[in-house]
Design a protein around this motif. Sequence first.
Motif, PDB file in Angstrom:
ATOM      1  N   ASN A 107      -3.279   1.386  -9.956  1.00 30.18           N
ATOM      2  CA  ASN A 107      -2.179   0.591  -9.382  1.00 30.18           C
ATOM      3  C   ASN A 107      -0.985   0.480 -10.319  1.00 30.18           C
ATOM      4  OD1 ASN A 107      -3.633   0.169  -7.052  1.00 30.18           O
ATOM      5  ND2 ASN A 107      -4.596  -1.697  -7.854  1.00 30.18           N
ATOM      6  N   GLU A 111       2.608   3.760  -2.732  1.00 26.98           N
ATOM      7  CA  GLU A 111       2.876   2.626  -1.832  1.00 26.98           C
ATOM      8  C   GLU A 111       4.293   2.133  -2.132  1.00 26.98           C
ATOM      9  OE1 GLU A 111      -0.786   0.038  -1.642  1.00 26.98           O
ATOM     10  OE2 GLU A 111       0.749  -1.474  -2.042  1.00 26.98           O
ATOM     11  N   LYS A 171       1.160   5.345   1.583  1.00 21.99           N
ATOM     12  CA  LYS A 171       0.159   4.356   1.963  1.00 21.99           C
ATOM     13  C   LYS A 171       0.867   3.032   2.190  1.00 21.99           C
ATOM     14  CE  LYS A 171      -3.715   2.036  -0.306  1.00 21.99           C
ATOM     15  NZ  LYS A 171      -3.159   0.719  -0.023  1.00 21.99           N
ATOM     16  N   GLU A 172       0.444   2.335   3.233  1.00 19.50           N
ATOM     17  CA  GLU A 172       0.975   0.982   3.443  1.00 19.50           C
ATOM     18  C   GLU A 172       0.035  -0.002   2.771  1.00 19.50           C
ATOM     19  OE1 GLU A 172       2.055  -0.171   7.476  1.00 19.50           O
ATOM     20  OE2 GLU A 172       2.319   1.967   7.912  1.00 19.50           O
ATOM     21  N   PRO A 173       0.569  -1.101   2.229  1.00 12.86           N
ATOM     22  CA  PRO A 173      -0.292  -2.074   1.562  1.00 12.86           C
ATOM     23  C   PRO A 173      -1.451  -2.500   2.467  1.00 12.86           C
ATOM     24  CG  PRO A 173       2.015  -2.652   1.258  1.00 12.86           C
ATOM     25  CD  PRO A 173       1.991  -1.495   2.193  1.00 12.86           C
ATOM     26  N   GLY A 174      -2.636  -2.496   1.920  1.00 11.27           N
ATOM     27  CA  GLY A 174      -3.816  -2.959   2.668  1.00 11.27           C
ATOM     28  C   GLY A 174      -4.398  -1.941   3.635  1.00 11.27           C
ATOM     29  N   LYS A 175      -3.808  -0.725   3.687  1.00  7.31           N
ATOM     30  CA  LYS A 175      -4.322   0.295   4.613  1.00  7.31           C
ATOM     31  C   LYS A 175      -4.763   1.523   3.827  1.00  7.31           C
ATOM     32  CE  LYS A 175      -1.696  -0.803   8.755  1.00  7.31           C
ATOM     33  NZ  LYS A 175      -0.642  -0.325   9.646  1.00  7.31           N
TER      34      LYS A 175
END
Length: 277
Positions: free
Chosen positions: A256, A272, A208-212
């Motif tokens: 997280n 991430e 996962k990319e940050p914010g996506k």
Amino acid sequence: MPINADIHYQKAEDEYNDASTTEEKIKALQNMISKAPSHKGAEMLRKNLKTRLAKLKSSLEKSSRKGSFQKFNFKKEGAATVALVGTVNSGKSTLLKGLTNANVLIASYPFTTKKPEFGVLDYYGVKIQLVEIPAIVNNFLNTNDGKSLLGIINSCDLVVLLFNTPSDKKILDVELFDIKVKKIIYIEHENIKDKIWKNLDLIKIYTKEPGKPKAYPPVALDKGNTVRDLGLKVHKDFIKNFDYSIVNGNSAKFKNMRCGLKHVLKDDDIVEFHIKK
Ligand SMILES: Nc1nc2c(ncn2[C@@H]2O[C@H](COP(=O)(O)OP(=O)(O)OP(=O)(O)O)[C@@H](O)[C@H]2O)c(=O)[nH]1
Ligand SMILES: [Mg+2]
């Protein structure tokens, strides 16, 4: 002809020169070695013959190994390969067709499937190769394709066995008693896709990319693999410039969770990568 070699050696040498196949050459060479002069002056000759024999044997082994796979154009693909193996009419093709995109013939007469048939099982985006092996019969290894098919079975990560009756099961037990596969399972008509997945010892991990949202398809890894293994599979730069990762899912003790490269991942984790700026 070497010094002091006798007529028997000469005959063996003639046979070697006339031999056209590797098998014949090996046989003739073994004969030459046994008939070669035993005195010290012929030491070099004996050594040369033995070297030549070793080379021939290894080339024969290589070509038979290659042949067993090339015969059926078999190439392993995907995260794992699973063999569907069973007696006649046990429903192998029905299963292959039900689980994959393979267009195979299904019929009530025996030996409908005459060569290996392939398909790809999509397990939440992870591609798993399935291969149906033609029916296993008594004395299977001595049938025309027996050895080649056994070669394919042995190279699989998992074997799924299918049969209709107890006597069919016995045929499988006898004919396949020494296959070298990591794992063998019997299928009853439960949730087959999940059962195959559970027995492959793989995990699927989403990056996962940050914010996506999480990326699709997931990456297949071996059970016990770490954040480092994932990084190496996805993009080597993630590891070279690694700062930390954020992990969510089954291996995360809390939401997280910030993890290093050694963190062990679990099925369905979402990871991430954060790299050094
Ligand atoms: N035993 C069994 N038979 C089934 C099943 N599903 C379908 N069949 C029927 O059994 C017959 C054989 O099915 P296939 O899938 O062709 O079996 P196979 O093992 O691939 O057979 P061969 O390739 O001939 O060895 C067909 O008539 C199918 O309709 C099942 O779950 N179990
Ligand atoms: Mg079939």
